[in-house]
Design an enzyme around this catalytic site. Structure first.
Site, PDB file in Angstrom:
ATOM      1  N   THR A  99      12.417 -17.719   4.068  1.00 59.83           N
ATOM      2  CA  THR A  99      13.298 -16.966   3.759  1.00 59.83           C
ATOM      3  C   THR A  99      14.309 -16.899   4.525  1.00 59.83           C
ATOM      4  O   THR A  99      14.504 -17.010   5.845  1.00 59.83           O
ATOM      5  CB  THR A  99      12.662 -15.358   3.546  1.00 59.83           C
ATOM      6  N   TRP A 125      18.318 -15.310  -1.923  1.00 61.57           N
ATOM      7  CA  TRP A 125      19.441 -14.849  -1.149  1.00 61.57           C
ATOM      8  C   TRP A 125      20.402 -15.596  -1.005  1.00 61.57           C
ATOM      9  O   TRP A 125      20.213 -16.998  -0.421  1.00 61.57           O
ATOM     10  CB  TRP A 125      18.653 -14.374   0.063  1.00 61.57           C
TER      11      TRP A 125
END
Lengths: 538, 538
Positions: free
Chosen positions: A184, A443
Site C-alpha cells: 500500500t 491512493w
C-alpha cells in the site's frame, strides 16, 4: 486448562475440500481477450495441484514470495490457492504503478518468480534487468499479442502445468504462516507491504459469508470487479471458494460496457467495485437486464450518495458502501441499516444510509480517538481518528523498519481516517488525518507529489490537496508558489512530473499562488487551503 | 515465515464489545413462573461484569468448573458469559438425568459452585451431601415456591450480584483456554465430558451467522427452545450476542401452548428445538400468528418428513433439519437445498429434502468410512460411518481416560452414525453403529438398561432396542428372556428399573421372549431383533 477440541488450523487448504467434493461442479468463468473460458471447481482444484507441482519444479522454497501481475482470471485464482497452500507467499502487484515503484516493491518483497498475464508483459519487461531476485517469469497467455521477452527465465504457464507433477496433499500446520503480501502506498513515500496469514484470510472470508456482511452463499454468482492485485480482491475469491459460489472474472476486459454484458450473461448476483467503476457502469446498466443482482458493493473510497441514488433508479437496487484498507484485509465495515432504523429509514433515506460505511463486521473492534489521545464518545456527532483491532488487522509492515507510527502502543491500527460512530455502530468517515488522495480507488501520495514538485528549481513551496472529482472521486490539485520572476507555469510543473510519477498521479490542475496558508507551527494548513481552493472553484 | 497480523484471540470477551456498544439496546426476554422479564444487552453486560465479581468473591480459581442447573433464561445467559470470560469453565448440567448420574457428573467435573434455578432445587438437594467439591450453591429465583435448603453454602443470586464489585476488563490471552463443559451419555455406560475452548465456541457461533447456515443477523429474534444445558443450546445464545439478535428465553415455561404464545408475542424469527417439541407445538400453531418466523430448525435426532410437512401446511414454512453431537459443538450439518437442485426441488419435494441433515458447515470436514476402514464414495448410495474433523470437533473427552475409541488414529471423530453423502455434499443418516436410543432429543443408553435388567435374578438375557415413536422419535423396547418358570413379567421388569434409572428411560414395552437372535460371534443380533419386533408390531 486447555480445551479438548481438535487442533485444526484455519488455513487455505481447508478450501480444497469444498472445491473437490461439495462444489466440484460449481465454476469460474473468465473473459479473456480471445473469448470466454469456464472451468469447474473440480477442474480448477486439479490445476491448483499441478500448479503446486510447478512451484516445486521451479525450486521455490517455503516462505518465498511469488509475485503476480494479473487481471482477475481463473489462472490468478489458481495462484491464489496454489501459492499459499504450499507455504509460499502470494504477492499480488498493481501493474498500474510507476516502474520505479514496481521495481522497489519487487525488490523489497524479493520475489523469486513472477506470474504475468501476457497483456501486462510490457510493464514487467524493465524489471527483468533491475530486480535480481527474479529467477523465473511465467507468462499466462490471455490472448494478447504482446511479444514475449527472449530471456531464458521466461516460461509458459500452460506448458509448465501440463508437465507438472500434481501435489496430493497440502498442509499448513501453523495458521499464522504467512500467505499473502500486498503493498500500500500509505502516508509516507515508499510503499509498505502488508503480510496476511492463513488465519486472517480464512477468518476474513468467513465474515463475508455472514448474513449481515455480504451474505455470500452457494447460490451466488460473485463477480469481483475490484482487481485481484487490490487487497486480495477484497477477499471475494476466497469467500466464493469457501461458500461454493460461482465466480465470474472480467479478465483484461474491463470496459464498463463489457462488464455489464458479463453480469447479464452469467447471472451475476453479487458484484463489488470502486465507485469510479460503478459510475462508468451506470450509463450501460439502463439497457441491460441486471435483475439477477442482489447486492452491489462499493468500496475503496467514499461512495457519493448521488451515484447510489442513480444506480438505485436505473438498476433497482442501491449501491452499498463498505470501508477498509490494505492493512485491514480489507473489510472492516459493510453498509447495513440497523433493525432499529429499518422501519423509519425507507426509500431514498435508506439509499442514503447505505452510502455510509455502516457497522463493523464481527471480528473488528473499533474506537475513536481524539488528537490528545482521549476516547471519543460513540454519539454520531463527536469525531475522532478511527482505530481498528482484530485478527484480520495488520500489526506491522513487512520488513518492519517503516510505518511503525501507523500502530498505537497498545496494538491498534491508526487508520488515518477521521470518523463518527453512532450508538448503533454505524461509522461515517468525515475527514482524513493523512495527506492522501484517493483517485479511482487507488491512493496518490500528496507528499510524494510535493517532493517531486519542490525539487524544481523554480518552485518555492508546493502543497498538493485532494479535490472532489465526479469521475475519480478525488483528484490531486497542486498549489505552487514560484520563485519570484521565475516564469513558472502550470504546464511546466505537469511536464516536470511526467516521467517522474505514474501518469495518473499527475494533477490536471496546478494553481500558481503567491503564498500558501500555514499553521502556527509552520506546516501547510491544508484544510484552509482545501476550503479556499474548493470555494474558489465553485 | 509468520504473517504480521494482530495477535487477537478468538475468545468470548470479544462479544462484550457488541453488547456494550453496537447492540446495547437489543434485549433478552425471559418467561418466568411469575411473569416476563426483559433486559437490554447493555444492562446484561453490566450484570455479567458484576457476576464476574461474584465469582471472584466466591474465590473460584481460574480453570475451576462452575456447574449450572438452569432453564433458558437471562441469568443463564449471564453465566454463559461471566464464567468463561473470566477463565472459569461453564459446566451446564441436564437436570433430567438420574440422581446417580448427576452425582457422577458433578463429581467428575469437580464443580466448585452450582448455580441453580429455584424450580430445580429438588434435583440438586441430594447432591449437596454426596458431592464434596461443591463449596457454594447459588439459587436463581425463578418464581418457584420450592423451599431453600438450610445450608450455609446456599446463596441468593441477586443478593450476591447487588453486593458484587464489577470486573472492568476480561482477557483470555490464549484462545485454546477451556470455556465450557457438557456431558454426553455416549455409547458406553458412564457420561463423558466434552471440553470446549473459546476458539471453538467463537468459530461455531460464526458459522451460525453465515447465510448458508442459520443466517442469524441483527434483525433476528432468536428463541432457543433447545435447553441451555444441551450443548450450549446449540450455540444460539453466543450467535445472538455476536450478531446482535434479540433473544427470547422460555424459562421453565415449556408447555407447547406457552411456547407458541411466546413466539407470537415477541415476534420470534428463528427458533430451534428437537423434533418432539415441534410435534407438541404443531396443534397450537394453527390458531397463532407465527408470520414473524423465518426459519425453524429441528435437531438432536431425526426429523420425520411427515412432521415437517404438517408444519409447512399449518405454519407456512418447513422445519429444517440439522445434525450434530455434543462432541461437535454441535452443528455439523444444516439442511439446505443446493443451488443445482433448487429449480427441480419445489413444493413438497423441497420440504422432504430439508428433512435431511444437509451439507456440512464450512469448518467441518466429513468422510465416510467402511467397516474395514476403506473410504466410501460420496455418491449418495454407498453408506459408511460418518467421521468428522475440524476446529469445533472434540479431540478427546474430559478426564481423558475413557472414550478413546471414539477417535481415529488420525484424529477424526467417529460419530457412530451411518450415513450417505451425495455429490452435492448432502448428508443422510441411515443407521447407527452405536446402541443408543434417541428419545425426545436425549440419549438413552441401551447398554445401561440391559445391564440393569440383566441384574434381575429372574432374567437370563436382555437386549434393548430402539423402536420408532410418533411422539418421542424413538423409545426403548426391552426384549427379555426369563429364567424358565421364574414367572417374570413385563411389569416386574419395569418395577425393577424404577428408581434405578431415570424415569423417562423406562421402556413402556417389555417383550418377554423365549430366546434372542445372536450373531455368529455370539452377540445379540440387534438388527434382526429390531426388524422382527417392528414387523411384529405392525
Amino acid at each position: 486448562m486447555h480445551g479438548l477440541m481438535q487442533d485444526r488450523p484455519l488455513s487455505l487448504p481447508m478450501l480444497m475440500d469444498g472445491m473437490e467434493n461439495r462444489f466440484s461442479r460449481k465454476h469460474v468463468t473468465t473473459t479473456q481477450l480471445n473469448g470466454t473460458v469456464s472451468a469447474s471447481y473440480g477442474e480448477v482444484a486439479e490445476r491448483i495441484r499441478r500448479l503446486a507441482g510447478v512451484l516445486d519444479h521451479l525450486d521455490v522454497p517455503a516462505g518465498a514470495r511469488v509475485g503476480t501481475f494479473g487481471w482477475n482470471s481463473q489462472r490468478h485464482l489458481e495462484l491464489y490457492m496454489a501459492v499459499p497452500c504450499t507455504g509460499r507467499i502470494l504477492h499480488t502487484i498493481n501493474h498500474r504503478l510507476f516502474t520505479e515503484d514496481l521495481a522497489f516493491i519487487v525488490d523489497d518483497a524479493a520475489d523469486e518468480v513472477l506470474f504475468v498475464d501476457r497483456s501486462m508483459l510490457d510493464v514487467v519487461r524493465p524489471l527483468l534487468d533491475t530486480c535480481p531476485s527474479v529467477r523465473h517469469v511465467v507468462v499466462m497467455d490471455d490472448g494478447s499479442p504482446t511479444e514475449l521477452p527472449s530471456d531464458p527465465r521466461v516460461h509458459d504457464y500452460e506448458s509448465l502445468l501440463a508437465a507438472a507433477r500434481p501435489v496430493g496433499r497440502f498442509e499448513i500446520a501453523d495458521e499464522r504462516t504467512a500467505a499473502a503480501l500486498c503493498y500500500t502506498s500509505g502516508t509516507t513515500g515508499r510503499p509498505k507491504g502488508v503480510l496476511y496469514d492463513h488465519r486472517s484470510i480464512v477468518l476474513h472470508a468467513m465474515t463475508l459469508l455472514m448474513a449481515d456482511t455480504f451474505a455470500i452463499g452457494e447460490d451466488d454468482t460473485v463477480m469481483p470487479v475490484v482487481p485481484m492485485f487490490h487487497v486480495n480482491a477484497w477477499g471475494l475469491p476466497y469467500a466464493a471458494l469457501m461458500s461454493g459460489a460461482n465466480l465470474v472474472m472480467p479478465g483484461p476486459v474491463m470496459s464498463p460496457e463489457r462488464l455489464v454484458r458479463s453480469m447479464e450473461a452469467h447471472g451475476v448476483t453479487f458484484a463489488a467495485a470502486v465507485a469510479t467503476v460503478w459510475r462508468g457502469i451506470l450509463p450501460h446498466a439502463e439497457d441491460a437486464d441486471l435483475s439477477s443482482l442482489r447486492r452491489v458493493v462499493s468500496g475503496g473510497g467514499g461512495l457519493p450518495v448521488s451515484l447510489s441514488r442513480a444506480f438505485h433508479e436505473k438498476v433497482g437496487l442501491p449501491l452499498t458502501s463498505s470501508w477498509g484498507m490494505t492493512e485491514t484485509s480489507p473489510l472492516v465495515c459493510s453498509a447495513r441499516v440497523p433493525s432499529e432504523q429499518s422501519r423509519s429509514l425507507t426509500g431514498s433515506d435508506r439509499v442514503t444510509a447505505l452510502a455510509d460505511p455502516g457497522p463493523s463486521t464481527v471480528l473488528c473492534s473499533l474506537r475513536l480517538v481524539a488528537e490528545d489521545g482521549s476516547p471519543v464518545p460513540r454519539d454520531g456527532r463527536h469525531r475522532g481518528e478511527l482505530q481498528v483491532a482484530g485478527p484480520t488487522i495488520a500489526a506491522a509492515y513487512f520488513g518492519g523498519s517503516t510505518g511503525a507510527s501507523a500502530f498505537t502502543e497498545d496494538g491498534w491500527l491508526r487508520t488515518g481516517d477521521v470518523a463518527t460512530i453512532d450508538p448503533l455502530g454505524v461509522v461515517r468517515i468525515v475527514d482524513r488525518t493523512k495527506d492522501l488522495i484517493k483517485s479511482g480507488g487507488e491512493w496518490i501520495s500528496s507528499v510524494e507529489l510535493e517532493n517531486e514538485i519542490m525539487a524544481m528549481p523554480d518552485v518555492l513551496e508546493a502543497a498538493v490537496i485532494a479535490v472532489p472529482d465526479d469521475k475519480w472521486g478525488e483528484r490531486p490539485l497542486a498549489c505552487v508558489v514560484p520563485v519570484p520572476d521565475s516564469g513558472l507555469t502550470a504546464e511546466s510543473v505537469r511536464r516536470h512530473l511526467s516521467g517522474r510519477v505514474a501518469k495518473w498521479w499527475i494533477p490536471e490542475k496546478v494553481a500558481v499562488l503567491d503564498r500558501l496558508p500555514k499553521t502556527a507551527s509552520g506546516k501547510f494548513a491544508k484544510a484552509v487551503l482545501r476550503a479556499s481552493m474548493i470555494s474558489a472553484k465553485s
